[in-house]
Design a protein around this motif. Structure first.
Motif, PDB file in Angstrom:
ATOM      1  N   LYS A  30       0.823  -1.208   0.000  1.00 12.62           N
ATOM      2  CA  LYS A  30       0.000   0.000   0.000  1.00 12.62           C
ATOM      3  C   LYS A  30       0.859   1.260   0.000  1.00 12.62           C
ATOM      4  CE  LYS A  30      -3.557   2.749   0.627  1.00 12.62           C
ATOM      5  NZ  LYS A  30      -4.483   3.079  -0.492  1.00 12.62           N
ATOM      6  N   ASP A  34       0.954   1.766  -3.839  1.00 15.28           N
ATOM      7  CA  ASP A  34      -0.472   2.076  -3.880  1.00 15.28           C
ATOM      8  C   ASP A  34      -1.278   0.850  -4.305  1.00 15.28           C
ATOM      9  OD1 ASP A  34      -2.717   3.673  -3.561  1.00 15.28           O
ATOM     10  OD2 ASP A  34      -2.694   4.329  -5.661  1.00 15.28           O
ATOM     11  N   ASN A  35      -0.813  -0.317  -3.875  1.00 14.00           N
ATOM     12  CA  ASN A  35      -1.463  -1.613  -4.157  1.00 14.00           C
ATOM     13  C   ASN A  35      -1.505  -1.967  -5.636  1.00 14.00           C
ATOM     14  OD1 ASN A  35      -1.942  -2.409  -1.494  1.00 14.00           O
ATOM     15  ND2 ASN A  35      -3.871  -1.266  -1.397  1.00 14.00           N
TER      16      ASN A  35
END
Length: 208
Positions: A30, A34-35
């Motif tokens: 994450k 940002d995944n």
């Protein structure tokens, strides 16, 4: 050491058997990406189901869940790839059991656990299709310059010779190096023609 993209690798120390360890990895996804994860390589293995099945599949399920959420938001995603690093005696564990006299430690503990991890991955192949992900099992013979074989030799002095005897019976190389496996993994990741559910055996053999 710089990566080919010019970015330094991000190292996360985590025990994937524990909830805290899993969460540390997911938090890194994450915070750093940002995944947006396109490739997942599963190389954690050992003599327990907790490592081979529970830990590895926790990574897979999170990966697939993130992809599903992103697609539902209308995001356009590149094809994803999950690579499960197997071994010949792990993949063929049920075939050789009772037929080929392999080393007891691998036969009784490591082999069944690694095969269970592969089976768990295969159960998710349809779900991978739904979110644009390929699941690929890479199955080399002995990787001679890893520490694994030295550990097996502590259990049984014939570990290396037995591994190579199995490879000879299968018709594959007796051994490969880390560099050979890494090169092939890179080729698989960048080759869009390799489909979901592909099994990669070295020497270009097909599973039978």
């Amino acid at each position: 050491m710089q990566s080919p993209t010019g970015k330094k690798p991000i190292l996360v120390q985590a025990d994937l058997v524990t909830p805290v360890g899993k969460e540390a990895v997911f938090t890194s996804w994450k915070e750093n990406f940002d995944n947006k994860i396109n490739v997942l390589i599963l190389c954690a293995s050992g003599a327990t189901m907790e490592i081979n099945v529970d830990s590895n599949m926790a990574m897979v399920d999170k990966f697939l869940d993130l992809r599903k959420q992103q697609l539902e938001k209308g995001e356009k995603l590149n094809t994803g790839t999950i690579i499960f690093l197997q071994s010949e005696p792990g993949h063929y564990q049920r075939v050789i059991d009772g037929v080929f006299d392999f080393i007891a430690y691998y036969k009784e503990k490591v082999g069944p656990a690694k095969r269970a991890g592969e089976d768990a991955l295969r159960e998710r192949f349809n779900k991978m299709d739904e979110v644009g992900v390929r699941g690929i099992v890479v199955c080399p013979p002995e990787v001679t310059d890893t520490f694994n074989m030295k550990l097996f030799e502590l259990q049984n002095k014939e570990a290396r010779s037995k591994s190579r005897e199995l490879s000879a019976k299968l018709g594959t190389n007796n051994f490969v190096t880390i560099a050979v496996v890494a090169k092939r993994i890179g080729e698989i990741i960048t080759d869009p023609k390799i489909p979901n559910q592909h099994l990669e055996l070295f020497e270009g053999l097909q599973d039978g």
